[in-house]
Design a protein around this motif. Structure first.
Motif, PDB file in Angstrom:
ATOM      1  N   GLN A   1     -66.788  94.079 -16.590  1.00  0.00           N
ATOM      2  CA  GLN A   1     -66.578  95.428 -16.074  1.00  0.00           C
ATOM      3  C   GLN A   1     -65.399  95.434 -15.102  1.00  0.00           C
ATOM      4  O   GLN A   1     -65.075  94.420 -14.486  1.00  0.00           O
ATOM      5  N   PRO A   2     -64.741  96.581 -14.943  1.00  0.00           N
ATOM      6  CA  PRO A   2     -63.606  96.662 -14.021  1.00  0.00           C
ATOM      7  C   PRO A   2     -64.013  96.306 -12.592  1.00  0.00           C
ATOM      8  O   PRO A   2     -65.141  96.567 -12.157  1.00  0.00           O
ATOM      9  N   ALA A   3     -63.064  95.706 -11.863  1.00  0.00           N
ATOM     10  CA  ALA A   3     -63.352  95.288 -10.494  1.00  0.00           C
ATOM     11  C   ALA A   3     -63.791  96.460  -9.628  1.00  0.00           C
ATOM     12  O   ALA A   3     -64.696  96.324  -8.799  1.00  0.00           O
ATOM     13  N   ARG A   4     -63.167  97.622  -9.826  1.00  0.00           N
ATOM     14  CA  ARG A   4     -63.525  98.775  -9.002  1.00  0.00           C
ATOM     15  C   ARG A   4     -64.992  99.161  -9.200  1.00  0.00           C
ATOM     16  O   ARG A   4     -65.702  99.495  -8.243  1.00  0.00           O
ATOM     17  N   VAL A   5     -65.454  99.101 -10.447  1.00  0.00           N
ATOM     18  CA  VAL A   5     -66.852  99.429 -10.735  1.00  0.00           C
ATOM     19  C   VAL A   5     -67.773  98.396 -10.102  1.00  0.00           C
ATOM     20  O   VAL A   5     -68.788  98.740  -9.475  1.00  0.00           O
ATOM     21  N   LEU A   6     -67.429  97.122 -10.238  1.00  0.00           N
ATOM     22  CA  LEU A   6     -68.267  96.058  -9.691  1.00  0.00           C
ATOM     23  C   LEU A   6     -68.340  96.139  -8.169  1.00  0.00           C
ATOM     24  O   LEU A   6     -69.416  96.013  -7.568  1.00  0.00           O
ATOM     25  N   ILE A   7     -67.202  96.372  -7.543  1.00  0.00           N
ATOM     26  CA  ILE A   7     -67.175  96.458  -6.083  1.00  0.00           C
ATOM     27  C   ILE A   7     -67.999  97.646  -5.600  1.00  0.00           C
ATOM     28  O   ILE A   7     -68.674  97.572  -4.561  1.00  0.00           O
TER      29      ILE A   7
END
Length: 398
Positions: A232-238
């Motif tokens: 998953q994209p880093a922004r979503v994970l963060i």
């Protein structure tokens, strides 16, 4: 393995060589000979006065080492004579330098060849592991910086899980997963191939793991949550891991960590040739990474940036949403239903399925049983692409 061999699993304390050695021996149904198991019970049973201290750091440490490895060689010779091979686990620091110690090991198991698996890892990671296991002997190990191996080795990063290590190691040892050449995928025509990047074209899994581990350590977040959301994209994970006021800071930190770690990355087995075999106007890279990260990894692994390059910065909803693959197909001017997606992650496969694409899945991040692809391979050298009358077809390489 079809041919007999002695497989040496080497590395300094904390690299996980015992864990990998046990998993490898189990998978290959070979005897496991661990230097510690062979010699430590006897040494630990002797009084400290025999050695004037712990046997690892005593004045007799050199003689003790010679005796320990002589015992391991003797047991290995018996294993070769009776079982045809073995997995040997030890630091093998002197042996990897290629001198007399290496010669003694090779001679002991001759004529069976010796294959060396060399585990390496970030110093911080290894120190943390040694601290967690709490072994008394770790306090007595001399601080010696190991020299680079002078004999041929199969390098394996300690940052990977044991499963991920095996998924790289087995093909390198010639243990390959069979490809079903009769699968319906090989009877289909395609107009384009859409490639994921990390774990599909570039073996960046250890780099990703290391960067996110450092991120997790900095923010004291769950490592388990990181693994559960791979792809998953880093922004979503963060957004799932940090409070909203730390989102931008966290994204900047992990981006910096990943770009800085994009050094000396290797292509996935067969990936460079397979990627190059797709006509330039028929291929795209679709990644959950940002432009800085993806660009750094492409350059490190020797890939040119394709004309169609979809990153997390180009979409509003990342994998497992189909938007990234639909965007790539639209930019190529092709029907998603006539696209082949090459992926290694469950989230990416879900995105490809939702976009209506066929899926060629590649192991390396997770095992084949977890990848619902139309065909699953352990390397892109198992697949060839043919261009016939303007259409693309796959062929199994057996």
């Amino acid at each position: 393995m079809s041919d007999p061999a002695v497989i040496v699993v080497a590395g300094v304390a904390g690299t996980g060589k015992s864990t990998l050695g046990r998993a490898l021996a189990t998978r290959l149904r070979m005897p496991l000979l661990d230097l510690d198991a062979v010699t430590n019970p006897l040494l630990d049973a002797l009084p400290a006065s025999v050695f004037d201290g712990h046997w690892l750091s005593s004045p007799l440490a050199g003689a003790v080492r010679s005796g320990r490895y002589a015992a391991l060689r003797a047991v290995a010779a018996d294993a070769v004579a009776t079982a045809g091979g073995a997995v040997l686990v030890a630091p093998f620091t002197a042996e990897l330098r290629g001198g007399a110690e290496w010669g003694a090991l090779v001679a002991a198991v001759a004529p069976v060849p010796v294959r060396v698996v060399h585990l390496t890892g970030d110093a911080g990671l290894l120190a943390a592991r040694r601290g967690l296991r709490g072994e008394e002997r770790d306090a007595h190990r001399p601080e010696v910086e190991p020299l680079p191996p002078a004999v041929p080795v199969i390098p394996i990063d300690a940052e990977l899980t044991t499963t991920q290590q095996l998924l790289r190691l087995l093909p390198a040892l010639g243990v390959r997963t069979e490809v079903d050449a009769s699968a319906p995928l090989f009877a289909r025509d395609f107009d384009a191939v859409l490639f994921d990047l990390d774990g599909t074209l570039i073996d960046s899994t250890a780099s990703v793991n290391r960067s996110w581990r450092r991120f997790a350590e900095h923010y004291a977040v769950s490592a388990e949550a990181l693994h559960a959301n791979h792809g998953q994209p880093a922004r979503v994970l963060i957004s799932k891991l940090l409070p909203s006021e730390l989102h931008e800071e966290g994204l900047a930190r992990v981006t910096s960590l990943e770009v800085d770690d994009a050094v000396d990355l290797e292509p996935i087995r067969g990936a460079h040739d397979f990627f190059q075999s797709v006509p330039a106007g028929r291929r795209a890279i679709v990644t959950s990474g940002s432009v800085p990260i993806a660009t750094a990894r492409l350059a490190s692994a020797g890939f040119a940036q394709p004309d169609v390059f979809v990153t997390a910065d180009d979409v509003t909803r990342g994998k497992p949403d189909p938007e990234p693959f639909l965007t790539a197909a639209a930019r190529l001017g092709v029907d998603p239903a006539r696209c082949l997606v090459v992926e290694d992650a469950v989230a990416g496969i879900a995105a490809a399925r939702a976009a209506g694409c066929a899926v060629l899945a590649i192991t390396g991040t997770v095992e084949a049983s977890a990848l619902p692809g139309d065909v699953v391979v352990d390397g892109l050298d198992r697949i060839a692409l043919e261009v016939d009358g303007g259409v693309l077809r796959l062929r199994a390489v057996v």
